[in-house]
Scaffold this active site. Structure first.
Site, PDB file in Angstrom:
ATOM      1  CE  LYS A   1      24.233  12.899  13.965  1.00 46.32           C
ATOM      2  NZ  LYS A   1      22.955  12.604  13.285  1.00 46.32           N
TER       3      LYS A   1
ATOM      4  CD  GLU B   1      25.794  29.210  10.733  1.00 48.83           C
ATOM      5  OE1 GLU B   1      24.745  29.841  10.930  1.00 48.83           O
ATOM      6  OE2 GLU B   1      26.820  29.727  10.281  1.00 48.83           O
TER       7      GLU B   1
ATOM      8  CD  GLU C   1      14.370  27.460  16.199  1.00 43.54           C
ATOM      9  OE1 GLU C   1      14.923  26.632  16.952  1.00 43.54           O
ATOM     10  OE2 GLU C   1      14.850  27.802  15.114  1.00 43.54           O
TER      11      GLU C   1
HETATM   12  P1  NAD Z   1      18.931  19.173  16.563  1.00 44.18           P
HETATM   13  O1  NAD Z   1      19.730  20.121  17.369  1.00 44.18           O
HETATM   14  O2  NAD Z   1      17.965  18.293  17.243  1.00 44.18           O
HETATM   15  O3  NAD Z   1      19.901  18.195  15.717  1.00 44.18           O
HETATM   16  C1  NAD Z   1      20.903  18.739  14.862  1.00 44.18           C
HETATM   17  C2  NAD Z   1      21.944  17.654  14.606  1.00 44.18           C
HETATM   18  O4  NAD Z   1      22.645  17.392  15.827  1.00 44.18           O
HETATM   19  C3  NAD Z   1      21.362  16.308  14.161  1.00 44.18           C
HETATM   20  O5  NAD Z   1      22.204  15.725  13.197  1.00 44.18           O
HETATM   21  C4  NAD Z   1      21.387  15.504  15.446  1.00 44.18           C
HETATM   22  O6  NAD Z   1      21.418  14.114  15.229  1.00 44.18           O
HETATM   23  C5  NAD Z   1      22.682  16.002  16.058  1.00 44.18           C
HETATM   24  N1  NAD Z   1      22.806  15.766  17.504  1.00 44.18           N
HETATM   25  C6  NAD Z   1      21.830  15.587  18.413  1.00 44.18           C
HETATM   26  N2  NAD Z   1      22.357  15.369  19.641  1.00 44.18           N
HETATM   27  C7  NAD Z   1      23.696  15.435  19.488  1.00 44.18           C
HETATM   28  C8  NAD Z   1      24.788  15.299  20.385  1.00 44.18           C
HETATM   29  N3  NAD Z   1      24.585  15.057  21.681  1.00 44.18           N
HETATM   30  N4  NAD Z   1      26.036  15.421  19.889  1.00 44.18           N
HETATM   31  C9  NAD Z   1      26.248  15.687  18.585  1.00 44.18           C
HETATM   32  N5  NAD Z   1      25.241  15.806  17.685  1.00 44.18           N
HETATM   33  C10 NAD Z   1      23.989  15.689  18.140  1.00 44.18           C
HETATM   34  O7  NAD Z   1      18.210  20.063  15.431  1.00 44.18           O
HETATM   35  P2  NAD Z   1      17.087  19.628  14.418  1.00 44.18           P
HETATM   36  O8  NAD Z   1      15.816  19.421  15.163  1.00 44.18           O
HETATM   37  O9  NAD Z   1      17.569  18.567  13.508  1.00 44.18           O
HETATM   38  O10 NAD Z   1      16.994  20.959  13.531  1.00 44.18           O
HETATM   39  C11 NAD Z   1      16.249  22.071  13.891  1.00 44.18           C
HETATM   40  C12 NAD Z   1      17.097  23.116  14.564  1.00 44.18           C
HETATM   41  O11 NAD Z   1      18.214  23.475  13.737  1.00 44.18           O
HETATM   42  C13 NAD Z   1      16.338  24.399  14.786  1.00 44.18           C
HETATM   43  O12 NAD Z   1      16.644  24.898  16.045  1.00 44.18           O
HETATM   44  C14 NAD Z   1      16.859  25.317  13.694  1.00 44.18           C
HETATM   45  O13 NAD Z   1      16.742  26.679  13.965  1.00 44.18           O
HETATM   46  C15 NAD Z   1      18.283  24.897  13.625  1.00 44.18           C
HETATM   47  N6  NAD Z   1      18.858  25.288  12.346  1.00 44.18           N
HETATM   48  C16 NAD Z   1      19.791  26.277  12.321  1.00 44.18           C
HETATM   49  C17 NAD Z   1      20.303  26.710  11.108  1.00 44.18           C
HETATM   50  C18 NAD Z   1      21.318  27.806  11.030  1.00 44.18           C
HETATM   51  O14 NAD Z   1      21.916  27.984   9.980  1.00 44.18           O
HETATM   52  N7  NAD Z   1      21.539  28.553  12.080  1.00 44.18           N
HETATM   53  C19 NAD Z   1      19.878  26.104   9.926  1.00 44.18           C
HETATM   54  C20 NAD Z   1      18.927  25.091  10.006  1.00 44.18           C
HETATM   55  C21 NAD Z   1      18.419  24.682  11.223  1.00 44.18           C
END
Ligand code: NAD
Length: 508
Positions: A193, A268, A399
């Protein structure tokens, strides 16, 4: 060109027909969503509709998990020799390279990334990761275990089953690949997803994997929202493992759901790295990386370096250099090869950055450069440098995930380490110093999954990364990436001869 000037080259982008016309990729074929809904994908550079994709629902997740389950339980993929799986993954790498321009264009339009970045970082990393993982086949060997038992004991390294892969918006191709490559080499099947804002390249990558020879059902993609599709996916009884990349807040929610179902999970999560600049550093060498650390991908980089901690004698000279150089960063049209920084991904992301910067300004921070969104179409926020902040300011502790650098002084090495470790995040950190002794000493004490010395963002598919603390757990890249996608099974074969066994039984 100054960041705030409109660029005459910024022509509106045409709409794009999404791969598979935006349908779901399930069981080796494009499928309309069960409930028949569609949603618009917006181009960050223009704020206008770019493409249309299926609005997946839990019913689509059910179909995709069933396909992945079949492919794992009865299909050929987990049973193929690992070298045969590696051969197909090498073919994926080749096809990605052949179609690099197409992939880079889709990624650039969808995420707003400069085309140079999507072509030479994102797409190159995808090909490199699929290629690299094919060198790991021997890591999936079992081992004979010596034992005093009258038995022959050995281990098998088996795939865990159906993997739920959930990825964030900022590096759609790279972060799905960092899951797919090791999971597929190990013989797992996947339901992916992608993020709601940036789903397009996932569809293209799935088609490429299928063309390379992945059997039907091995890789399935359902586009949809996290609240609806993501939640349903991570609690689905047909899932054996969750590979999640995203924010720490959503990661905590997913971890709670995974815990309730005892589903293993890698997480992650977010980052907020401290970059320590010591007075003995070679400024000419390290300052370009200090700037890259917060503008790369418009600061939407989990391993960004948004907190610059400077040894006090250097503070003023470094601020002067930043005030001069940062406004010169070419910000603008992502399709222009000269662009270094594009827009943020969405209006919501701009509002989040605005609110943290405005809060810092109201609390007395000095805004060295930037500090207000650019007046133009799309979601543009300029590179921004703040100083004069207390260490507990929200813009320092949280962040930001935008092109914002906070600069704070320190007086001793001990204080620098304490400040770097003060946010609870622990994904990346940096030490800029001319002293090899200090580099080792400080790197060992920074709470982070990766530490860069005299540079930033040196990333390679062979070098593991991942977090500690609020940044999550598990490692992607390197041989370590296979750990989360395999389970060790021990097989212990009795060597007790039949006669001896029955004799022993008679004696009892
Ligand atoms: P997010 O947490 O909003 O979303 C990440 C994913 O989770 C998306 O696909 C989203 O649709 C899904 N999601 C949202 N609610 C969910 C739920 N209740 N159940 C299951 N899935 C759900 O993150 P974002 O805004 O897309 O990305 C930015 C964040 O990701 C930042 O915090 C960044 O640091 C982090 N990030 C971490 C890494 C790493 O390797 N540690 C890499 C890239 C980004």
């Amino acid at each position: 060109m100054r960041a705030t000037e409109p660029n005459p080259k910024d022509t509106p982008k045409d709409t794009l027909t999404a791969p598979g016309e935006g349908r779901l990729f399930i069981d080796g074929a494009w499928r309309d969503p069960v409930a028949g809904g569609w949603r618009d994908v917006v181009a960050p550079a223009t704020g206008r509709v770019l493409a249309r994709v299926a609005a997946g629902t839990p019913a689509d997740i059910d179909v995709a998990v069933a396909a992945a389950r079949r492919a794992f339980d009865t299909g050929p993929w987990p049973r193929l020799d690992v070298r045969e799986r590696a051969r197909i993954l090498r073919r994926v790498a080749d096809l990605v390279t052949e179609r690099a321009d197409e992939l880079a264009t889709v990624e650039s339009l969808d995420v707003g990334k400069p085309i140079t970045l999507s072509r030479y970082v994102d797409v190159a990393a995808v090909a490199g990761t699929f290629e690299y993982v094919t060198s790991l086949t021997h890591h999936l060997d079992g081992a004979v275990r010596a034992t005093p038992l009258p038995a022959h004991a050995f281990t098998r390294r088996e795939p865990v089953g159906v993997v739920a892969a959930i990825t964030p918006f900022n590096f759609p191709l790279i972060l799905s690949t960092s899951k797919f490559a090791p999971a597929l080499l190990a013989g797992n099947t996947i339901v992916h997803k992608p993020a709601g804002d940036t789903p397009l390249s996932a569809l293209l990558l799935a088609r490429i994997c299928h063309e390379a020879g992945l059997p039907d059902g091995v890789l399935n993609v359902v586009t949809g929202t996290g609240a609806e599709c993501g939640d349903h996916l991570v609690t689905h009884p047909g899932i054996d493992k969750i590979a999640f990349t995203g924010s720490s807040g959503i990661g905590a929610r997913v971890a709670a759901l995974a815990g309730a179902h005892l589903t293993p999970m890698t997480a992650e999560l977010g980052g907020n790295a401290g970059n320590l600049l010591f007075a003995d550093a070679d400024l000419e060498r390290v300052l370009p990386s200090v700037i890259e650390a917060f503008v790369f991908n418009s600061g939407q980089f989990c391993m960004a370096g948004p907190r610059l901690l400077v040894e006090r004698p250097l503070l003023r000279p470094v601020l002067d250099i930043l005030a001069l150089q940062v406004p010169r960063i070419p910000v603008g049209d992502p399709s222009d090869p000269a662009t270094v920084m594009g827009p943020l991904v969405s209006e919501a992301q701009v509002e989040r950055v605005e609110s943290l910067v405005d809060g810092a300004r109201a609390a007395g921070a000095e805004v060295l450069t930037g500090g207000a969104r650019l007046e133009r179409d799309g979601f543009f926020y300029p590179p921004t440098v703040l100083t004069g902040l207390p260490p507990d300011a929200p813009v320092v502790q949280e962040e930001v995930f935008g092109p914002v650098l906070t600069v704070q002084p320190f007086d001793t090495e001990e204080q620098a380490i304490a400040l770097a470790n003060s946010t609870g995040f622990g994904l990346a950190a940096g030490v800029q110093t001319g002293s090899i002794d200090r580099a080792h000493r400080v790197a060992a004490r920074l709470r982070a999954g990766i530490v860069w010395v005299n540079g930033w963002a040196l990333i390679d598919p062979g070098v593991p990364f991942g977090g500690v603390g609020r940044s999550g757990w598990g490692r992607e890249s390197g041989p370590e990436s296979l750990d989360a996608y395999t389970a060790t099974k021990s097989v212990v074969m009795s060597l007790i001869p039949a006669a001896t066994a029955s004799d022993a039984g008679q004696e009892e």
